[in-house]
Write a protein that holds these residues in place. Sequence first.
Motif, short mmCIF file in Angstrom:
data_model
loop_
_atom_site.label_atom_id
_atom_site.label_comp_id
_atom_site.label_asym_id
_atom_site.label_seq_id
_atom_site.Cartn_x
_atom_site.Cartn_y
_atom_site.Cartn_z
N TYR A 152 0.86 -1.18 0.00
CA TYR A 152 0.00 0.00 0.00
C TYR A 152 0.90 1.24 0.00
N LEU B 288 -5.06 4.72 2.80
CA LEU B 288 -4.20 3.68 2.24
C LEU B 288 -4.76 3.24 0.90
N PHE C 271 -0.94 -6.86 -4.91
CA PHE C 271 -1.29 -7.92 -3.98
C PHE C 271 -0.76 -9.23 -4.56
N GLU D 70 -1.48 -9.58 -8.31
CA GLU D 70 -2.68 -8.92 -8.85
C GLU D 70 -2.53 -7.43 -8.68
N LYS D 71 -2.99 -6.68 -9.64
CA LYS D 71 -2.95 -5.22 -9.52
C LYS D 71 -3.98 -4.76 -8.51
N ASP E 293 -5.39 -0.83 -6.81
CA ASP E 293 -6.05 0.36 -7.36
C ASP E 293 -5.10 1.29 -8.11
N GLN F 27 -14.78 0.38 0.22
CA GLN F 27 -14.03 1.23 1.13
C GLN F 27 -14.90 1.67 2.29
N PHE G 44 -8.75 3.05 11.71
CA PHE G 44 -9.28 2.75 10.38
C PHE G 44 -10.24 1.56 10.46
N LYS H 27 -8.66 -8.73 -0.51
CA LYS H 27 -8.22 -7.33 -0.49
C LYS H 27 -9.08 -6.50 0.45
N TYR I 92 -9.97 -2.46 1.74
CA TYR I 92 -9.95 -1.09 1.27
C TYR I 92 -10.10 -0.17 2.47
N PHE I 93 -9.00 0.48 2.81
CA PHE I 93 -8.99 1.35 3.98
C PHE I 93 -9.34 2.78 3.59
N GLY I 94 -10.01 3.48 4.50
CA GLY I 94 -10.31 4.90 4.27
C GLY I 94 -9.17 5.76 4.79
N SER I 95 -9.51 7.00 5.12
CA SER I 95 -8.50 7.95 5.60
C SER I 95 -8.37 7.94 7.11
#
Lengths: 113, 112
Positions: free
Chosen positions: A35, A43, A48, A56-57, A59, B3, B88, B99, B101-104
């Motif tokens: 990240y 983040l 990954f 894997e790609k 974002d 997210q 978070f 996977k 997806y983290f925020g701010s």
Amino acid sequence: DVKVTQSSRYLVKRTGEKVFLECVQDMDHENMFWYRQDPGLGLRLIYFSYDVKMKEKGDIPEGYSVSREKKERFSLILESASTNQTSMYLCASSLRQGNQPQHFGDGTRLSIL
Amino acid sequence: SQQGEEDPQALSIQEGENATMNCSYKTSINNLQWYRQNSGRGLVHLILIRSNEREKHSGRLRVTLDTSKKSSSLLITASRAADTASYFCAPYALYNFNKFYFGSGTKLNVKP
């Protein structure tokens, strides 16, 4: 306890250089992640890997590549570093099952001059 | 993406007070995790709550999950200066394929 070790806490490189960020985990985790963290953007997942040689790609993969030749090691490569890649880079690992917690390294603060 | 969005962005309280942080997300999930990040360090996993759970406790932490409102809250009771950190949430659905997806995050400052 799981330990995720990132090779450098701070790194300064020049524009155009090829930069390698290394990450090693000691708990035989299948999944590893890279990240980047920027103020106000949270983040963001770059790449990954769920197994050796698999990737894997995420974002924001542009400008980056990765390598996973051994299960415990996941490398992030900046092919030609640019100033907009100045950031905090965080590596994480987890067991294969998706509901498992991720374990993070302490990060590498990378500055590209 | 899946997210989470934390609210508020920043929170400042006195030691001994309770701190409440909220997380909202957009789609169905299988579980939701909370993490803490001390300044300049990596994230540390705090607690995981499954979609069929409504509340979970761990020490001074209490997490709630309302799947109908697509929201979660993290309560830290009797806060200490050492709780100063960013927090978070990470909602997770199976179709995310491992996977998160983290925020701010919410930046918590606990004043001694």
